[in-house]
Design an enzyme around this catalytic site. Sequence first.
Site, PDB file in Angstrom:
ATOM      1  N   ARG A 221      -2.793 -24.459  22.309  1.00 48.35           N
ATOM      2  CA  ARG A 221      -3.920 -23.528  22.121  1.00 48.35           C
ATOM      3  C   ARG A 221      -5.174 -24.283  22.518  1.00 48.35           C
ATOM      4  O   ARG A 221      -5.523 -25.303  21.927  1.00 48.35           O
ATOM      5  CB  ARG A 221      -4.002 -23.066  20.658  1.00 48.35           C
ATOM      6  CG  ARG A 221      -5.286 -22.309  20.365  1.00 48.35           C
ATOM      7  CD  ARG A 221      -5.290 -21.592  19.048  1.00 48.35           C
ATOM      8  NE  ARG A 221      -4.473 -20.391  19.101  1.00 48.35           N
ATOM      9  CZ  ARG A 221      -4.508 -19.422  18.194  1.00 48.35           C
ATOM     10  NH1 ARG A 221      -5.325 -19.514  17.155  1.00 48.35           N
ATOM     11  NH2 ARG A 221      -3.740 -18.356  18.311  1.00 48.35           N
TER      12      ARG A 221
ATOM     13  N   HIS B 261      -3.534 -14.478  25.804  1.00 45.52           N
ATOM     14  CA  HIS B 261      -2.812 -14.745  24.544  1.00 45.52           C
ATOM     15  C   HIS B 261      -1.445 -14.044  24.629  1.00 45.52           C
ATOM     16  O   HIS B 261      -1.180 -13.082  23.922  1.00 45.52           O
ATOM     17  CB  HIS B 261      -3.639 -14.211  23.361  1.00 45.52           C
ATOM     18  CG  HIS B 261      -3.178 -14.697  22.023  1.00 45.52           C
ATOM     19  ND1 HIS B 261      -2.195 -15.660  21.859  1.00 45.52           N
ATOM     20  CD2 HIS B 261      -3.567 -14.358  20.763  1.00 45.52           C
ATOM     21  CE1 HIS B 261      -2.018 -15.879  20.565  1.00 45.52           C
ATOM     22  NE2 HIS B 261      -2.829 -15.104  19.880  1.00 45.52           N
TER      23      HIS B 261
ATOM     24  N   GLN C 251       1.026 -13.216  21.554  1.00 46.98           N
ATOM     25  CA  GLN C 251       0.660 -12.081  20.704  1.00 46.98           C
ATOM     26  C   GLN C 251       1.229 -10.779  21.280  1.00 46.98           C
ATOM     27  O   GLN C 251       1.645  -9.893  20.548  1.00 46.98           O
ATOM     28  CB  GLN C 251      -0.869 -11.988  20.595  1.00 46.98           C
ATOM     29  CG  GLN C 251      -1.340 -10.881  19.673  1.00 46.98           C
ATOM     30  CD  GLN C 251      -0.994 -11.133  18.208  1.00 46.98           C
ATOM     31  OE1 GLN C 251      -1.273 -12.201  17.679  1.00 46.98           O
ATOM     32  NE2 GLN C 251      -0.389 -10.160  17.544  1.00 46.98           N
TER      33      GLN C 251
ATOM     34  N   ASP D 249      -9.791  -6.111  18.826  1.00 45.33           N
ATOM     35  CA  ASP D 249      -9.835  -7.534  18.472  1.00 45.33           C
ATOM     36  C   ASP D 249     -11.287  -7.844  18.108  1.00 45.33           C
ATOM     37  O   ASP D 249     -12.190  -7.032  18.355  1.00 45.33           O
ATOM     38  CB  ASP D 249      -9.362  -8.351  19.697  1.00 45.33           C
ATOM     39  CG  ASP D 249      -9.242  -9.847  19.431  1.00 45.33           C
ATOM     40  OD1 ASP D 249      -9.233 -10.256  18.248  1.00 45.33           O
ATOM     41  OD2 ASP D 249      -9.163 -10.619  20.417  1.00 45.33           O
TER      42      ASP D 249
ATOM     43  N   CYS E  83      -4.602  -8.160  16.444  1.00 50.62           N
ATOM     44  CA  CYS E  83      -3.883  -9.446  16.392  1.00 50.62           C
ATOM     45  C   CYS E  83      -4.213 -10.256  15.146  1.00 50.62           C
ATOM     46  O   CYS E  83      -3.454 -11.134  14.770  1.00 50.62           O
ATOM     47  CB  CYS E  83      -4.155 -10.250  17.656  1.00 50.62           C
ATOM     48  SG  CYS E  83      -5.870 -10.744  17.876  1.00 50.62           S
TER      49      CYS E  83
ATOM     50  N   ARG F 223       5.201 -12.184  15.106  1.00 49.33           N
ATOM     51  CA  ARG F 223       4.925 -13.423  15.840  1.00 49.33           C
ATOM     52  C   ARG F 223       6.076 -14.403  15.636  1.00 49.33           C
ATOM     53  O   ARG F 223       6.484 -15.114  16.558  1.00 49.33           O
ATOM     54  CB  ARG F 223       3.607 -14.056  15.350  1.00 49.33           C
ATOM     55  CG  ARG F 223       2.347 -13.250  15.631  1.00 49.33           C
ATOM     56  CD  ARG F 223       2.048 -13.164  17.108  1.00 49.33           C
ATOM     57  NE  ARG F 223       1.900 -14.486  17.715  1.00 49.33           N
ATOM     58  CZ  ARG F 223       0.805 -15.244  17.653  1.00 49.33           C
ATOM     59  NH1 ARG F 223      -0.276 -14.800  17.051  1.00 49.33           N
ATOM     60  NH2 ARG F 223       0.753 -16.437  18.243  1.00 49.33           N
TER      61      ARG F 223
HETATM   62  N1  NVA Z   1      -9.761 -13.098  20.847  1.00 48.93           N
HETATM   63  C1  NVA Z   1      -9.510 -13.890  19.671  1.00 48.93           C
HETATM   64  C2  NVA Z   1      -8.062 -13.866  19.313  1.00 48.93           C
HETATM   65  C3  NVA Z   1      -7.707 -14.630  18.074  1.00 48.93           C
HETATM   66  C4  NVA Z   1      -6.251 -14.640  17.772  1.00 48.93           C
HETATM   67  C5  NVA Z   1      -9.981 -15.325  19.930  1.00 48.93           C
HETATM   68  O1  NVA Z   1      -9.748 -15.846  21.028  1.00 48.93           O
HETATM   69  O2  NVA Z   1     -10.585 -15.900  19.027  1.00 48.93           O
HETATM   70  N1   CP Z   2      -3.345 -13.706  16.095  1.00 52.87           N
HETATM   71  C1   CP Z   2      -3.412 -15.053  16.092  1.00 52.87           C
HETATM   72  O1   CP Z   2      -3.140 -15.725  17.099  1.00 52.87           O
HETATM   73  O2   CP Z   2      -3.758 -15.584  14.888  1.00 52.87           O
HETATM   74  P1   CP Z   2      -4.117 -17.103  14.583  1.00 52.87           P
HETATM   75  O3   CP Z   2      -5.420 -17.417  15.255  1.00 52.87           O
HETATM   76  O4   CP Z   2      -4.209 -17.168  13.082  1.00 52.87           O
HETATM   77  O5   CP Z   2      -3.029 -17.991  15.112  1.00 52.87           O
END
Ligand code: NVA
Ligand code: CP
Length: 305
Positions: A104, A131, A134, A219, A259, A288
Amino acid sequence: MALRHFLTLRDISSAELKAIVDSAIALKKSLRESEIIEPLKNKVLGMIFEKSSTRTRVSFEAGMTQLGGAALFLSPKDTQLGRGEPIEDSARVLSRMVDMIMIRTFEHEKIERFAQFSSVPVINALTDSFHPCQLLADIQTYVEYRGSPKGKRVAWIGDGNNMCHSYMNAASLCDFELVVACPDGYSPDMELLKRNKQNVTLVRDPKDAARDADWLVTDVWASMGQEDEQKAREASFAGYQVNHDLMSLAKPEAIFMHCLPAHRGEEVSAELIEDTKYSVVWDEAENRLHAQKALMLFLAREAAN
Ligand code: NVA
Ligand code: CP
């Protein structure tokens, strides 16, 4: 050995996506029945997190344990990655020690570079651009509730962000119609839009997206790394909240996904996210676990071939 990575949904075919979702559903059933399935015994997953996570970390770690393997949490704060060791070197070293690596991070280009130098499968656990993990869970959830997403109308309401981009890829792979509604200045990547133009359209009014939709999704308005823009974004996204008013324009059997984490009162109303007539967010979050177990099994099998 066929080394396969999962950096975006485009790394798998429609048939492979369907097989992963079917496998996730089967793994979920087995887990419910306390069946022990350990095909990844003695295998190790390295997990590099440059951003925070609850669901992704816990689902990969628990999933790997359930499959008989182990997962290592690697924070840049405590590894040489955070002190500037080149990605290329980290990839070559780590992939000699573990069997799969999940990352990540911020720039998508970073994970591409890592994958280029890795001798084991690399999984995108969220970048600024995509992502895909997800989406495996979201598609599984739709299949469980309503069957195949093929031919359905999906409304993405909000930021043209990493999640939106992965929905655009999913639209082509699953052959559903995606209507993206976002304010001017927050549109998704235009190249990606062009690439998915058979299945994706862009509108400005959230009502135009929600009308007759089978599936609504949103989101946060400010993603990780955009915290400084929170206030400005709240102003830009006013009117883009998914709530019962918007939901009432959709088909009566429409469902709502997010998500998570969610900001109640911003992109979604507190009432809608808690309304189980529409909201499937808790199943979506649980999936997930199952979807990523299926993904890891798929990549491990491919690597062994
Ligand atoms: N769009 C959000 C998704 C979090 C799971 C982010 O990148 O923070
Ligand atoms: N939806 C998701 O990826 O959640 P986290 O940021 O908690 O991993």
